[in-house]
Design an enzyme around this catalytic site. Sequence first.
Site, mmCIF file in Angstrom:
data_model
loop_
_atom_site.group_PDB
_atom_site.id
_atom_site.type_symbol
_atom_site.label_atom_id
_atom_site.label_comp_id
_atom_site.label_asym_id
_atom_site.label_seq_id
_atom_site.Cartn_x
_atom_site.Cartn_y
_atom_site.Cartn_z
ATOM 1 C CD GLN A 92 -2.988 0.296 -0.075
ATOM 2 O OE1 GLN A 92 -3.123 -0.908 -0.290
ATOM 3 N NE2 GLN A 92 -3.498 1.211 -0.859
ATOM 4 C CG HIS A 105 -49.443 18.499 -8.485
ATOM 5 N ND1 HIS A 105 -48.954 19.675 -8.970
ATOM 6 C CD2 HIS A 105 -48.373 17.656 -8.386
ATOM 7 C CE1 HIS A 105 -47.640 19.557 -9.168
ATOM 8 N NE2 HIS A 105 -47.274 18.336 -8.816
ATOM 9 C CG HIS A 114 -0.527 2.484 -4.485
ATOM 10 N ND1 HIS A 114 -0.712 2.476 -5.835
ATOM 11 C CD2 HIS A 114 -1.086 1.335 -4.032
ATOM 12 C CE1 HIS A 114 -1.355 1.374 -6.195
ATOM 13 N NE2 HIS A 114 -1.592 0.658 -5.121
ATOM 14 C CG ASP A 154 -4.262 -3.589 -5.939
ATOM 15 O OD1 ASP A 154 -5.331 -3.063 -5.595
ATOM 16 O OD2 ASP A 154 -3.186 -3.417 -5.345
ATOM 17 C CD GLU A 189 -8.520 2.305 -1.835
ATOM 18 O OE1 GLU A 189 -7.543 2.739 -1.194
ATOM 19 O OE2 GLU A 189 -8.581 2.318 -3.080
ATOM 20 C CG HIS A 190 -7.487 -1.838 -0.282
ATOM 21 N ND1 HIS A 190 -6.715 -0.733 -0.571
ATOM 22 C CD2 HIS A 190 -8.026 -2.240 -1.456
ATOM 23 C CE1 HIS A 190 -6.775 -0.485 -1.873
ATOM 24 N NE2 HIS A 190 -7.572 -1.378 -2.438
#
Lengths: 435, 435
Positions: B264, B425, B267, B366, B332-333
Site C-alpha cells: 500500500q 396536481h 503507491h 488490485d 478502502e482495503h
Amino acid sequence: MEKCVVLRLSNKDADFEAKFRDLLAGKREVSEDVDQIVRDILDAVRLEGDRAVLNYTRKFDRLDAAAMADLTVGQAEIDAALEEVAGETLDALRLAHDRIVTHHARQMPKDDRYTDTLGVELGSLWTAVEAVGIYVPGGTASYPSSVLMNAVPAKVAGVERIVMVVPSPDGVLNPLVLAAAGIAGVSEIYRIGGAQAVAALAYGTETIAPVAKIVGPGNAFVAAAKRRVFGTVGIDMIAGPSEVLIIADSTNNPDWVAADLLAQAEHDAAAQSILITDSAELAEAVEAAVEAQLKTLPREDVARASWRDFGAIVLVGDLEEAMPLANRIAPEHLELAVADPEALLKKVRNAGAVFLGHYTPEAIGDYVGGSNHVLPTARSARFSSGLSVMDFVKRTSILKCNAENLRALGPAAMALGESEGLSAHARSVSIRLNL
Amino acid sequence: MEKCVVLRLSNKDADFEAKFRDLLAGKREVSEDVDQIVRDILDAVRLEGDRAVLNYTRKFDRLDAAAMADLTVGQAEIDAALEEVAGETLDALRLAHDRIVTHHARQMPKDDRYTDTLGVELGSLWTAVEAVGIYVPGGTASYPSSVLMNAVPAKVAGVERIVMVVPSPDGVLNPLVLAAAGIAGVSEIYRIGGAQAVAALAYGTETIAPVAKIVGPGNAFVAAAKRRVFGTVGIDMIAGPSEVLIIADSTNNPDWVAADLLAQAEHDAAAQSILITDSAELAEAVEAAVEAQLKTLPREDVARASWRDFGAIVLVGDLEEAMPLANRIAPEHLELAVADPEALLKKVRNAGAVFLGHYTPEAIGDYVGGSNHVLPTARSARFSSGLSVMDFVKRTSILKCNAENLRALGPAAMALGESEGLSAHARSVSIRLNL
C-alpha cells in the site's frame, strides 16, 4: 394576462434539428454564484460548530435562538403537528407512506457470495449507511410528500439515524412537514437551513453528530454547499427545476393532457412541460385547453410563466418518431398517454419515471403511487436514477484465496505489479509462494 | 535513511480516543485550489471546442498537434501496443480481464415489474448509460489495470460507447495502457488529459461527441473539473490516496503482513497503511520486518514517507475490539489476516473491499481477483461503494393505473396536492374522475 404563445415545432420542418437542439440546450435556471459565501459558511461551522449555526440562523432565518436546544424539535412538537393536521390529509400521508414502504422494500439488494472455478471465494455484501441527513426546504417548497420520499428509502435500507433539517424563517414551520417526519420515523429534527445546515450535517457540531450522507433539495446555497462537502459525505443529485414530457396520440382527452402539463408548470416558473404528439388536432385542442385551464388556477402566474417560457408542443409524423426525441430530452417524468403505451415503453432509454396510459397522471407518482418522486432533472436521466434504497446502502466486495489458488493466480498478479513498477505489490504475493 | 518511527497506539491508553480521532481526522492530501484555472479551461473548451483542447494540450502536455486527428489513437496504434507488450504481461492482462468480466456480470440488476393488491402496475427498468468517458492519468500513475477496472464494468453494463482520454506528456504513452484498452474494447481513445479532457468529454467538441458520465482518477485539475461538470454529466467518486487496514492476530507471518503494508505504502507518499493487532509480539515483529523490507524496495522513498507520516500500529485487547475501530476508519482495503476471518467479517460495516485469511494479499484484488480495485477512499466507504456495473446503469420507474384503481388512489393524491398548495396536481386527478 395575455394568451401564451407556446413554442411549436414539427419534425417535418427543415430547421427542426436546430430548434430541437436549442430546446435541449435551454438553461432554465440562473445559477447564482454563491461559492465564496458558502465556503465561508462551511468554514465557520466547521471551526465554531453550534455557535456559527446559531449566528447564521439569526442572520438568515431571523430566528434568535440562545442555544441549539431551542432549534431542536422534540417528540411533543411532532405529536402536536400530528394532532393539528386534518384527518383526511393525515390518512393520505399514511397511505402514501405505506405504499412507498412496500415499493421500496423490493429494491433491497441481495448479498452475493460464491466460489469460482479456481476455488477463489468472491462476493458482494450490502450494508446500510449509518446516518443520513435530509434537507427539507422552508417556505412554499416545504413539501410533506418530499419528507416521505427522502426518509422512507433510508428507513427501508436500515439507516439507524435519520436527521432532518428544515429552516423555519421567522419561526414558521409547516406542521405537515413535521407530521410526515413523525410518520416516516425520522430520528432527529433541527430547525436550521441553508449552507449552515449542510455544514452541521457534514462536519458535525457539539449538538449534531455528523452524518455520512446528505439528501434533499434546496436553494442555490444548499446546492453549492452539497457540492463542496461531497467527498466528506455522500450527496444525492443536485436537483433542478421539474419537468414532464407527455407523448400523446389522438385517443386522448385534450383536457386531461392540458391538466397534466399544467400540474408540472405550476411547480415553478422554471419548470418545463412538453407535449409530443402525432395529432395536429390534439395539439390544437391541448393548446386551447391549457389556455382555458390556466385562467382558473390559483398558481396561474407561475404556471403561465413556465408554459410561456419553457413549454413546447412538438408534432411528429408518427409515434415511433417521438421516442428518439424523448430519449434525447431524457425527461424526469415521461407520460405515455397513448393507446398502446407498452409498445413505446420498450423504446425508452432515458427517463426518470414513466407513467403509462390515460389513467396515470404524473401527480399519482408524486404522492401515492409508491415509487419515488425524487427523480433526475435537467437531462440527468441519461446517467442517473431516481432516489431509492440503493442510495442508502453500500457494497463491500469480498475476496478469499487459499494457498492453492493463490499459487494459480499469483504469477499473473506479480507480472502486472512489476509491469506497473509496483514491486512491493509483487512481493506481497511472492513472499507467500516462496518465490 | 533513518529508521521510521511509526505511530503506535494502544486502546488501553488513557488518551487513546483522542489520538485515534486525530488519526481519523488526519488529512493526507493538500488540496490545491485550482478552481479558477479549471473554470477558465472548462469555459474555453465549451466555447471553442477542439481549438481550446489543442491549445491546452500544447501548453500543458508540450504536445504540438495541428488537429484532433493527431491526438486520436487508431486501431493500428492499439495493435502495435499489443505487439509490443511482453507475452507474459499480455496473458496476465487477459486473465485479469476475463476474471473481471465474470465477476461483474453477476452485478447486473434485474428489471422488476409487478401488480400490487389494488391492481396498480409498478416497476423498475434498468438501462445502460449510452456513452461513458474514462480518464486515465499519464505518467507513473498510468496503470493498465485501472483501464480494465474502469472499462470492463461499463462494457458489461452494455454501454455502447466508451471513450478513453489519456494525456501523453511530451508524446509519451504507456503501451500497456493502450493494450489494456484494446483488450477491454474501448471505443475511442484521445491523447488528451487534464481539465481540458474532462471538458471535452462533458460538453463535446467538433471531434469528440459528449458522454453522459465520466469516471477515473486524476490530479487536482481533473478532480476539480469533475466536481464542476457534475450535473451536466455523472461522475464517480473523487479518488483520494489509497489505504489499507490490516487486522492481524498472532497466527501471522510478520513478513507477510509487512509486505502487505508496504504494497500500500509504495503507491504514494500520501497512502496509508494501518495494522491493528491483539498481539504485541506481532506488532514488534511487523515493525521490524517493515524496516527490513523497506531497504530492498525500488520505491523505498515513497513507501518510507508513507509509513513514517501516515502508518500506524494499533494494539487492542482482543480482536473483537478491532472491529468498531475498523468501521470508524472505513478503510478502502481491509485485510482480515486472522485465524477465523469469517467471524470478523460479520462485524464489518464500513469497508470498500475485504480480503480474508492469510492467503489473500490485497494485491490480488488490485489485479486478478475479479472484483474491482476502484474503491472508496478517505473514509468514504461509510457512504459509497467500489465501482461496479451499477455505476453504468440507471433505473426508470414505472407506474400504470387504470380507471378503477385511480378512483381508489386519486382522492388521497388530491388531498396531498391541495395540502401542498398544488391545485393543478389535484385537478389532473379529479378531471379524470369527473370529480
